[in-house]
Design a protein around this motif. Structure first.
Motif, PDB file in Angstrom:
ATOM      1  N   ILE A   1       4.018  -8.940 -12.883  1.00 43.41           N
ATOM      2  CA  ILE A   1       3.942  -7.664 -12.925  1.00 43.41           C
ATOM      3  C   ILE A   1       4.773  -7.314 -11.772  1.00 43.41           C
ATOM      4  O   ILE A   1       4.295  -7.389 -10.723  1.00 43.41           O
ATOM      5  CB  ILE A   1       2.787  -7.428 -13.923  1.00 43.41           C
ATOM      6  CG1 ILE A   1       2.044  -8.182 -14.772  1.00 43.41           C
ATOM      7  CG2 ILE A   1       3.151  -5.716 -13.684  1.00 43.41           C
ATOM      8  CD1 ILE A   1       1.228  -7.720 -15.084  1.00 43.41           C
ATOM      9  N   GLU A   2       5.983  -6.523 -12.309  1.00 38.85           N
ATOM     10  CA  GLU A   2       5.971  -4.716 -11.186  1.00 38.85           C
ATOM     11  C   GLU A   2       5.938  -4.063 -11.560  1.00 38.85           C
ATOM     12  O   GLU A   2       7.467  -3.772 -12.131  1.00 38.85           O
ATOM     13  CB  GLU A   2       7.976  -5.737 -11.055  1.00 38.85           C
ATOM     14  CG  GLU A   2       9.076  -5.046  -9.869  1.00 38.85           C
ATOM     15  CD  GLU A   2       7.685  -5.887  -8.498  1.00 38.85           C
ATOM     16  OE1 GLU A   2       7.804  -4.296  -8.014  1.00 38.85           O
ATOM     17  OE2 GLU A   2       7.496  -6.194  -8.070  1.00 38.85           O
ATOM     18  N   PRO A   3       5.771  -3.415 -10.962  1.00 38.17           N
ATOM     19  CA  PRO A   3       5.136  -2.161 -11.584  1.00 38.17           C
ATOM     20  C   PRO A   3       6.325  -0.616 -10.440  1.00 38.17           C
ATOM     21  O   PRO A   3       7.338  -0.962 -10.102  1.00 38.17           O
ATOM     22  CB  PRO A   3       3.688  -1.771 -11.132  1.00 38.17           C
ATOM     23  CG  PRO A   3       3.359  -2.481  -9.773  1.00 38.17           C
ATOM     24  CD  PRO A   3       4.677  -3.839  -9.922  1.00 38.17           C
ATOM     25  N   LYS A   4       6.083   0.051 -11.013  1.00 39.41           N
ATOM     26  CA  LYS A   4       6.774   1.322 -10.916  1.00 39.41           C
ATOM     27  C   LYS A   4       6.418   1.964  -9.969  1.00 39.41           C
ATOM     28  O   LYS A   4       5.178   1.896 -10.898  1.00 39.41           O
ATOM     29  CB  LYS A   4       7.816   2.213 -11.765  1.00 39.41           C
ATOM     30  CG  LYS A   4       8.240   3.315 -11.285  1.00 39.41           C
ATOM     31  CD  LYS A   4       8.565   4.226 -12.784  1.00 39.41           C
ATOM     32  CE  LYS A   4       9.957   5.756 -12.224  1.00 39.41           C
ATOM     33  NZ  LYS A   4       9.837   6.058 -13.361  1.00 39.41           N
ATOM     34  N   ILE A   5       6.408   2.691  -9.219  1.00 35.56           N
ATOM     35  CA  ILE A   5       5.237   3.534  -8.221  1.00 35.56           C
ATOM     36  C   ILE A   5       5.769   4.773  -7.621  1.00 35.56           C
ATOM     37  O   ILE A   5       6.935   4.835  -7.529  1.00 35.56           O
ATOM     38  CB  ILE A   5       5.719   2.637  -6.835  1.00 35.56           C
ATOM     39  CG1 ILE A   5       5.387   1.602  -6.596  1.00 35.56           C
ATOM     40  CG2 ILE A   5       4.581   3.477  -5.550  1.00 35.56           C
ATOM     41  CD1 ILE A   5       3.793   1.125  -6.645  1.00 35.56           C
TER      42      ILE A   5
ATOM     43  N   PRO B   1       3.253  -6.458 -19.127  1.00 38.41           N
ATOM     44  CA  PRO B   1       3.342  -5.272 -19.744  1.00 38.41           C
ATOM     45  C   PRO B   1       3.837  -4.174 -18.797  1.00 38.41           C
ATOM     46  O   PRO B   1       4.236  -4.785 -17.537  1.00 38.41           O
ATOM     47  CB  PRO B   1       1.591  -4.775 -19.575  1.00 38.41           C
ATOM     48  CG  PRO B   1       1.167  -5.440 -18.533  1.00 38.41           C
ATOM     49  CD  PRO B   1       1.872  -6.968 -18.981  1.00 38.41           C
ATOM     50  N   ASN B   2       4.843  -3.041 -19.106  1.00 37.41           N
ATOM     51  CA  ASN B   2       5.377  -2.171 -18.686  1.00 37.41           C
ATOM     52  C   ASN B   2       4.257  -1.423 -17.748  1.00 37.41           C
ATOM     53  O   ASN B   2       3.361  -0.661 -17.652  1.00 37.41           O
ATOM     54  CB  ASN B   2       6.625  -1.671 -18.798  1.00 37.41           C
ATOM     55  CG  ASN B   2       7.510  -2.026 -19.229  1.00 37.41           C
ATOM     56  OD1 ASN B   2       8.053  -3.326 -18.229  1.00 37.41           O
ATOM     57  ND2 ASN B   2       7.706  -1.841 -21.148  1.00 37.41           N
ATOM     58  N   VAL B   3       3.905  -1.011 -16.844  1.00 41.93           N
ATOM     59  CA  VAL B   3       3.318  -0.669 -15.546  1.00 41.93           C
ATOM     60  C   VAL B   3       3.984   0.490 -14.362  1.00 41.93           C
ATOM     61  O   VAL B   3       4.869   0.060 -14.043  1.00 41.93           O
ATOM     62  CB  VAL B   3       2.437  -1.350 -14.807  1.00 41.93           C
ATOM     63  CG1 VAL B   3       1.331  -0.976 -13.969  1.00 41.93           C
ATOM     64  CG2 VAL B   3       1.674  -2.893 -15.566  1.00 41.93           C
TER      65      VAL B   3
ATOM     66  N   THR C   1      -0.740   1.620  -3.399  1.00 40.85           N
ATOM     67  CA  THR C   1       0.161   1.414  -3.775  1.00 40.85           C
ATOM     68  C   THR C   1       0.505   0.107  -4.268  1.00 40.85           C
ATOM     69  O   THR C   1       0.825  -0.506  -4.334  1.00 40.85           O
ATOM     70  CB  THR C   1       0.723   2.368  -3.877  1.00 40.85           C
ATOM     71  OG1 THR C   1       1.516   2.476  -2.990  1.00 40.85           O
ATOM     72  CG2 THR C   1       0.746   3.596  -5.091  1.00 40.85           C
ATOM     73  N   TYR C   2       0.501  -0.083  -2.338  1.00 42.06           N
ATOM     74  CA  TYR C   2       0.746  -1.020  -2.116  1.00 42.06           C
ATOM     75  C   TYR C   2       0.204  -2.561  -2.458  1.00 42.06           C
ATOM     76  O   TYR C   2       0.552  -3.034  -2.423  1.00 42.06           O
ATOM     77  CB  TYR C   2       0.985  -1.072   0.008  1.00 42.06           C
ATOM     78  CG  TYR C   2       2.098  -0.562  -0.046  1.00 42.06           C
ATOM     79  CD1 TYR C   2       3.754  -0.505   0.217  1.00 42.06           C
ATOM     80  CD2 TYR C   2       2.043   0.843   0.646  1.00 42.06           C
ATOM     81  CE1 TYR C   2       4.502   0.234   0.251  1.00 42.06           C
ATOM     82  CE2 TYR C   2       2.221   1.315   1.269  1.00 42.06           C
ATOM     83  CZ  TYR C   2       4.194   1.225   1.540  1.00 42.06           C
ATOM     84  OH  TYR C   2       4.991   2.168   1.267  1.00 42.06           O
ATOM     85  N   MET C   3      -1.372  -1.983  -2.564  1.00 40.50           N
ATOM     86  CA  MET C   3      -2.384  -3.391  -2.896  1.00 40.50           C
ATOM     87  C   MET C   3      -2.556  -3.147  -4.208  1.00 40.50           C
ATOM     88  O   MET C   3      -2.356  -4.155  -4.825  1.00 40.50           O
ATOM     89  CB  MET C   3      -3.745  -1.788  -1.961  1.00 40.50           C
ATOM     90  CG  MET C   3      -4.707  -3.187  -3.106  1.00 40.50           C
ATOM     91  SD  MET C   3      -6.628  -2.216  -2.795  1.00 40.50           S
ATOM     92  CE  MET C   3      -6.365  -0.935  -3.172  1.00 40.50           C
ATOM     93  N   LEU C   4      -2.669  -1.980  -5.310  1.00 36.26           N
ATOM     94  CA  LEU C   4      -1.331  -3.027  -6.433  1.00 36.26           C
ATOM     95  C   LEU C   4      -0.719  -3.453  -6.938  1.00 36.26           C
ATOM     96  O   LEU C   4      -1.217  -4.440  -7.589  1.00 36.26           O
ATOM     97  CB  LEU C   4      -2.521  -1.592  -7.016  1.00 36.26           C
ATOM     98  CG  LEU C   4      -3.537  -0.746  -6.739  1.00 36.26           C
ATOM     99  CD1 LEU C   4      -3.889   1.281  -7.991  1.00 36.26           C
ATOM    100  CD2 LEU C   4      -4.888  -0.879  -7.095  1.00 36.26           C
TER     101      LEU C   4
ATOM    102  N   LEU D   1      -1.549   2.488 -16.946  1.00 36.98           N
ATOM    103  CA  LEU D   1      -0.810   3.883 -16.171  1.00 36.98           C
ATOM    104  C   LEU D   1      -1.673   3.330 -15.402  1.00 36.98           C
ATOM    105  O   LEU D   1      -2.932   3.795 -15.657  1.00 36.98           O
ATOM    106  CB  LEU D   1      -0.682   4.897 -16.804  1.00 36.98           C
ATOM    107  CG  LEU D   1      -0.287   5.978 -15.474  1.00 36.98           C
ATOM    108  CD1 LEU D   1       0.023   5.839 -14.621  1.00 36.98           C
ATOM    109  CD2 LEU D   1      -0.882   7.181 -16.284  1.00 36.98           C
ATOM    110  N   LEU D   2      -1.310   3.086 -14.315  1.00 40.59           N
ATOM    111  CA  LEU D   2      -2.855   2.822 -13.142  1.00 40.59           C
ATOM    112  C   LEU D   2      -2.859   4.546 -11.649  1.00 40.59           C
ATOM    113  O   LEU D   2      -1.934   4.878 -11.845  1.00 40.59           O
ATOM    114  CB  LEU D   2      -2.520   1.917 -12.194  1.00 40.59           C
ATOM    115  CG  LEU D   2      -2.597   0.332 -12.992  1.00 40.59           C
ATOM    116  CD1 LEU D   2      -2.661  -0.361 -11.693  1.00 40.59           C
ATOM    117  CD2 LEU D   2      -3.817   0.496 -13.587  1.00 40.59           C
ATOM    118  N   LEU D   3      -3.397   5.386 -11.820  1.00 41.51           N
ATOM    119  CA  LEU D   3      -3.864   6.521 -11.347  1.00 41.51           C
ATOM    120  C   LEU D   3      -4.797   6.207 -10.206  1.00 41.51           C
ATOM    121  O   LEU D   3      -5.614   5.519 -10.225  1.00 41.51           O
ATOM    122  CB  LEU D   3      -4.155   7.772 -11.425  1.00 41.51           C
ATOM    123  CG  LEU D   3      -3.088   8.235 -13.189  1.00 41.51           C
ATOM    124  CD1 LEU D   3      -3.426   7.799 -14.595  1.00 41.51           C
ATOM    125  CD2 LEU D   3      -2.228   9.617 -12.178  1.00 41.51           C
TER     126      LEU D   3
END
Length: 303
Positions: free
Chosen positions: A210-214, A170-172, A198-201, A238-240
């Motif tokens: 998975i390489e997420p966008k922050i 997935p794109n995250v 954000t660093y932890m997640l 999407l993670l908030l």
């Protein structure tokens, strides 16, 4: 407020597999198989010696066995071995069809090419990995839906496979809210804290390949709503982090509603992590995690 069990059930019933792509086996770590893998060959693909020693016919034990040849690993010759004869053999070598047993070299004595077997416990078929003993050609090796591990890559490579059909990762995007948040490395002012979620997640997502966008946003309704709008258009997940409670500066829930995110559940009977939110659009799933780092990570692992 719902139970943990009900929350997990709702998540499970809401999700579906992502589209199918083809990847190289060597780059397939963490992907999930879109179809079962059928063994194209047997493993081993030939009767194989399990150790360094001598191959011969078991019925010749107690008789004079003449060593007539040597078969190193990788030797593809069809070596003929007659009754009363044996061959020097090595781990991984192909066992001649005329031989049915291998004795380890430490339990032998050889003088002038005459082999004496000194293994009193040896049985017919001993120390031979038979063809298909690990995997038989045509059998299912890995079921559809299996997540690829380093061990799986080893098995697939041993079968000679180079490509796999898998569900894409997935794109995250991770969005962190809070005017009090400051990036590590910057001096803190009174009332500020270092942003860590954000660093932890990102790290736990990296473990899944998975390489997420922050995205870091200020605590305003406009900024929150716009960041959510951008993220749900571009991502599968999407993670908030933070802003999901009911305080005056918690804008996440309103931002999700304004962007047409369908709420599946909000608030779970658990501690930590009670103010957990899960919602969805036609193309994106949304988890609004508590701002507390321990609660956020607990919710990530559970849901």
């Amino acid at each position: 407020m719902i139970s943990v069990e009900k929350a997990k059930e709702l998540v499970q019933n809401s999700v579906f597999p992502l589209s199918i792509v083809e990847v190289d086996v060597e780059n397939s770590l963490n992907y999930c198989l879109a179809e079962s893998v059928i063994a194209p060959i047997s493993v081993p693909s030939f009767d194989q010696s399990a150790m360094d020693g001598y191959a011969f016919r078991f019925k010749n034990i107690g008789q004079t066995i003449t060593v007539v040849d040597e078969i190193p690993a990788g030797d593809i010759r069809e070596v003929k071995v007659r009754n009363g004869e044996g061959v020097r053999i090595f781990t991984g070598s192909k066992v001649p069809v005329d031989c049915d047993t291998v004795v380890m070299q430490e339990l032998t004595e050889v003088n002038n090419n005459e082999l004496l077997v000194k293994d009193e416990g040896l049985k017919i078929g001993g120390n031979i990995r038979i063809k298909g003993g690990q995997i038989k050609q045509g059998n299912v090796v890995l079921e559809k839906g299996t997540q690829i591990t380093p061990a799986a890559i080893g098995v697939l490579s041993a079968l000679g496979l180079t490509k796999l059909k898998v569900h894409r990762l997935p794109n995250v995007t991770i969005i962190a809210t809070g005017n009090e948040l400051v990036k590590p490395g910057v001096g803190l002012l009174e009332g500020q804290i270092y942003e860590s979620n954000t660093y932890m997640l990102k790290a736990v997502l990296n473990q899944l390949g998975i390489e997420p966008k922050i995205v870091l946003i200020e605590d305003t309704q406009e900024a929150t709503q716009q960041a959510i709008n951008n993220a749900i258009k571009e991502n599968d997940l999407l993670l908030l982090s933070g802003g999901i409670s009911v305080g005056d500066y918690d804008f996440v829930k309103r931002g999700l509603e304004k962007n047409g995110v369908e709420e599946v559940f909000y608030r779970v009977k658990q501690k930590p992590g009670k103010p957990l939110y899960f919602g969805k659009t036609n193309s994106c799933y949304v988890f609004a995690l508590p701002g507390n780092p321990g609660a956020a990570l607990t919710c990530f692992y559970q849901y």
